[in-house]
Design an enzyme around this catalytic site. Structure first.
Site, short mmCIF file in Angstrom:
data_model
loop_
_atom_site.label_atom_id
_atom_site.label_comp_id
_atom_site.label_asym_id
_atom_site.label_seq_id
_atom_site.Cartn_x
_atom_site.Cartn_y
_atom_site.Cartn_z
N LYS A 293 37.35 45.46 64.00
CA LYS A 293 37.94 44.74 62.87
C LYS A 293 39.13 45.45 62.23
O LYS A 293 39.17 46.66 62.13
CB LYS A 293 36.88 44.54 61.77
CG LYS A 293 35.74 43.64 62.13
CD LYS A 293 36.11 42.16 62.18
CE LYS A 293 36.42 41.55 60.86
NZ LYS A 293 35.24 41.35 60.03
N THR B 119 51.07 20.44 56.36
CA THR B 119 50.57 19.63 55.24
C THR B 119 49.12 19.35 55.60
O THR B 119 48.80 19.17 56.78
CB THR B 119 51.37 18.32 55.05
OG1 THR B 119 51.20 17.53 56.23
CG2 THR B 119 52.86 18.57 54.82
N HIS B 120 48.26 19.38 54.60
CA HIS B 120 46.81 19.27 54.84
C HIS B 120 46.32 20.37 55.78
O HIS B 120 45.33 20.18 56.49
CB HIS B 120 46.44 17.89 55.43
CG HIS B 120 47.09 16.75 54.72
ND1 HIS B 120 46.53 16.12 53.63
CD2 HIS B 120 48.29 16.14 54.92
CE1 HIS B 120 47.34 15.16 53.20
NE2 HIS B 120 48.42 15.15 53.97
N SER C 169 37.90 49.14 17.45
CA SER C 169 38.81 48.76 18.54
C SER C 169 39.54 49.99 19.09
O SER C 169 40.27 49.89 20.08
CB SER C 169 39.84 47.73 18.06
OG SER C 169 40.50 48.19 16.90
N GLU D 170 43.33 39.99 50.35
CA GLU D 170 42.08 39.49 49.76
C GLU D 170 41.92 39.98 48.33
O GLU D 170 41.51 39.23 47.44
CB GLU D 170 40.89 39.97 50.59
CG GLU D 170 40.78 39.29 51.94
CD GLU D 170 39.64 39.86 52.74
OE1 GLU D 170 38.71 39.11 53.05
OE2 GLU D 170 39.67 41.07 53.07
N GLN E 34 40.99 40.47 17.32
CA GLN E 34 40.88 41.78 17.97
C GLN E 34 40.44 41.64 19.43
O GLN E 34 40.78 42.47 20.27
CB GLN E 34 39.88 42.63 17.18
CG GLN E 34 39.73 44.04 17.66
CD GLN E 34 38.93 44.90 16.69
OE1 GLN E 34 39.39 45.25 15.63
NE2 GLN E 34 37.71 45.22 17.06
N1 ARG Z 1 41.91 46.36 14.76
C1 ARG Z 1 42.26 45.19 14.04
C2 ARG Z 1 42.64 44.06 15.04
O1 ARG Z 1 42.93 44.36 16.14
C3 ARG Z 1 43.42 45.46 13.14
C4 ARG Z 1 43.54 44.48 12.02
C5 ARG Z 1 42.41 44.66 11.07
N2 ARG Z 1 42.55 43.81 9.94
C6 ARG Z 1 41.51 43.52 9.15
N3 ARG Z 1 41.76 42.72 8.16
N4 ARG Z 1 40.32 43.97 9.38
O2 ARG Z 1 42.60 42.91 14.76
#
Ligand code: ARG
Length: 495
Positions: free
Chosen positions: A318, A190-191, A27, A325, A357
């Site tokens: 244009k 409305t509508h 992560s 948008e 995560q």
């Molecule tokens: N990167 C992990 C998360 O965001 C941290 C927690 C990890 N805990 C574990 N028991 N592997 O969830």
């Protein structure tokens, strides 16, 4: 080779991770942006374990200083990568900056640190480089499960504060434009059919009401989430007798969370936040939709500010409403984040599961998306150029005073149902002869009902049509004046 000793959990493993899986499950590429929160939470935990005698006062000092140096080192590295002033300023400041745009170089830092599994692991590795094995004491009595729960709470809390501030700015801009619009009118619909004239200010204050609910939802979520998970351990609570109030206080939380299983797996605060942003997104998208429509030649109620529009590469005439948008489109991401979180959570057994995560990026994206939109909206709102003449024509043609006419008859004692029918006949008479109600002759009207008298024409002027809505929340001119004053009082210090 056994699994890398640099892992936080390698002890019981004899086989290395599949390298593709290893890369894929990390992560760090996205949670690197929690660096401030991770350092703050780590410092708070260091104080807690020092109070429990795990760190000596000298070790505590070294650990705190080391953690500060980690953040410095990260920004130095990031700064080297991009060599940009904004980043240098951000790095020089010690608090969490509200504008996350400068954080993207951190992703490069993450790319260059392939060992780190996540932000928790990264900080531990960096701290070890700086203060040696003392760094490894920091993980005493804590788990990444409580760390990520804490970091995310800190992130969401900051984002709520930034969103509320930005929403106040936008409501201030709407208020100013509303006040400046004076007694100018616009048709209400409305509508999507023209209904009755309203003051432009009344229309704009409708959005101020929506924003006030958005602020209230976000503030409410903030109150509810402001509890500290640190000390919850992996699931059952820390294995040391820690004084959890120390960390809670250090991080500005109201108190420690009351249940370790809930605290390590609760993501309600992320749900609350993204759901509040989804509702905000819906409001912004409605605003965007109205302005997009009103800027068309068919409505002609406003000229799009050139600073927020683009031309067409194909059609020279244009001027396209790109900003409205785009925000209408971006609001889909806000709704999407809330949906991601809801679906993510719904089948999870207690307590922590790795699925959690996956919720982080949705929150980051929603926070960034909302911040981006809200940064531009006040200036865009202030630069709107209304075509009050066109609005007035649309508000004073097409029998938009028919309701006021029926009200006139009912004030003369005609039951409203009957009055409605009589005015319907009058409208038909007008349609057949190409005239508005005020162009009809009193004699013609009296053939429909003898309740019509000379004062009828005063009762259906534009002013009378507005002022007959003389209730709290109505578009009568005095009521809108009061509503503006009340909004001004609520906006308070911002004015
Ligand atoms: N990167 C992990 C998360 O965001 C941290 C927690 C990890 N805990 C574990 N028991 N592997 O969830």
């Amino acid at each position: 080779m056994t699994n890398g000793a640099s892992k936080m959990w390698s002890g019981r493993f004899r086989e290395p991770l599949d390298s593709t899986f290893e890369k894929w499950q990390r992560s760090f590429p996205f949670d690197v942006r929690l660096i401030y929160q991770e350092i703050a939470a780590s410092k708070a935990h260091a104080r807690t374990i020092a109070a429990a005698g795990i760190l000596t006062p000298d070790e505590l000092e070294k650990t705190l200083a080391g953690l500060d140096r980690v953040i410095k080192a990260v920004f130095e590295e990031a700064y080297k990568l991009v060599n940009n002033d904004m980043l240098r300023d951000a790095y020089a400041s010690t608090s969490t900056p509200a504008d996350y745009a400068w954080l993207s170089p951190l992703n490069d830092v993450a790319r260059l640190n392939p060992q780190a599994e996540d932000i928790h692991h990264f900080v531990e590795l960096e701290l070890t480089k700086l203060i040696g094995s003392l760094a490894l004491k920091l993980h005493t009595g804590r788990s990444r499960n409580e760390q990520i729960a804490t970091d995310m709470r800190l992130f969401v809390r900051d984002s709520i504060d930034a969103s509320v501030k930005a929403l106040r700015e936008w409501s201030l801009a709407l208020f100013e434009v509303a006040e400046r619009a004076g007694e100018n009118v616009i048709p209400s619909f409305t509508h999507l059919q023209r209904a009755e004239p309203v003051l432009v200010a009344h229309w704009l204050l409708a959005y101020v009401s929506m924003i006030e609910r958005d602020i209230s939802r976000l503030s409410d979520a903030r109150k509810r989430m402001n509890l500290c998970p640190l000390g919850s351990g992996a699931v059952a609570g820390a294995t040391l007798a820690l004084d959890r109030n120390i960390a809670a206080r250090a991080l500005g939380f109201d108190a420690p969370t009351p249940n370790s299983m809930d605290a390590t797996s609760d993501r309600d605060f992320m749900l609350d936040f993204t759901q509040a942003l989804a509702t905000l997104g819906i409001h912004i998208s409605r605003f965007a939709e109205e302005l997009t429509l009103y800027s068309t030649a068919e409505f002609g109620f406003l000229d799009l500010p050139e600073a927020f529009s683009t031309g067409s590469s194909a059609m020279p005439q244009k001027k396209n409403p790109d900003f409205t948008e785009l925000i209408r489109g971006k609001s889909a991401r806000l709704v999407g984040a809330a949906t991601t979180l809801s679906v993510l959570m719904k089948g999870l057994p207690l307590a922590y599961n790795k699925d959690l995560q996956e919720g982080q990026e949705a929150v980051f994206d929603a926070a960034d998306t909302a911040a981006g939109i809200l940064t531009i909206l006040p200036a865009f709102t202030r630069s709107l150029k209304f075509r009050f003449d066109r609005m007035k024509t649309a508000a004073t043609t097409g029998y938009l005073n028919a309701m006021a006419a029926a009200t006139y008859l009912s004030n003369k004692g005609v039951p409203f149902r009957k009055a409605h029918e009589i005015v319907g006949d009058a409208v038909r008479l007008g349609l057949e002869s190409g005239r508005e109600l005020n162009d009809l002759k009193l004699e013609e009207l009296r053939t429909l009902s003898d309740a019509f008298a000379e004062d009828f024409f005063e009762a259906i002027t534009l002013e009378a049509t507005l002022d007959c809505h003389d209730v709290i929340g109505g578009t009568a001119r005095t009521r809108v004046g009061e509503a503006l004053a009340a909004a001004k009082a609520r906006l308070g210090d911002n004015i």
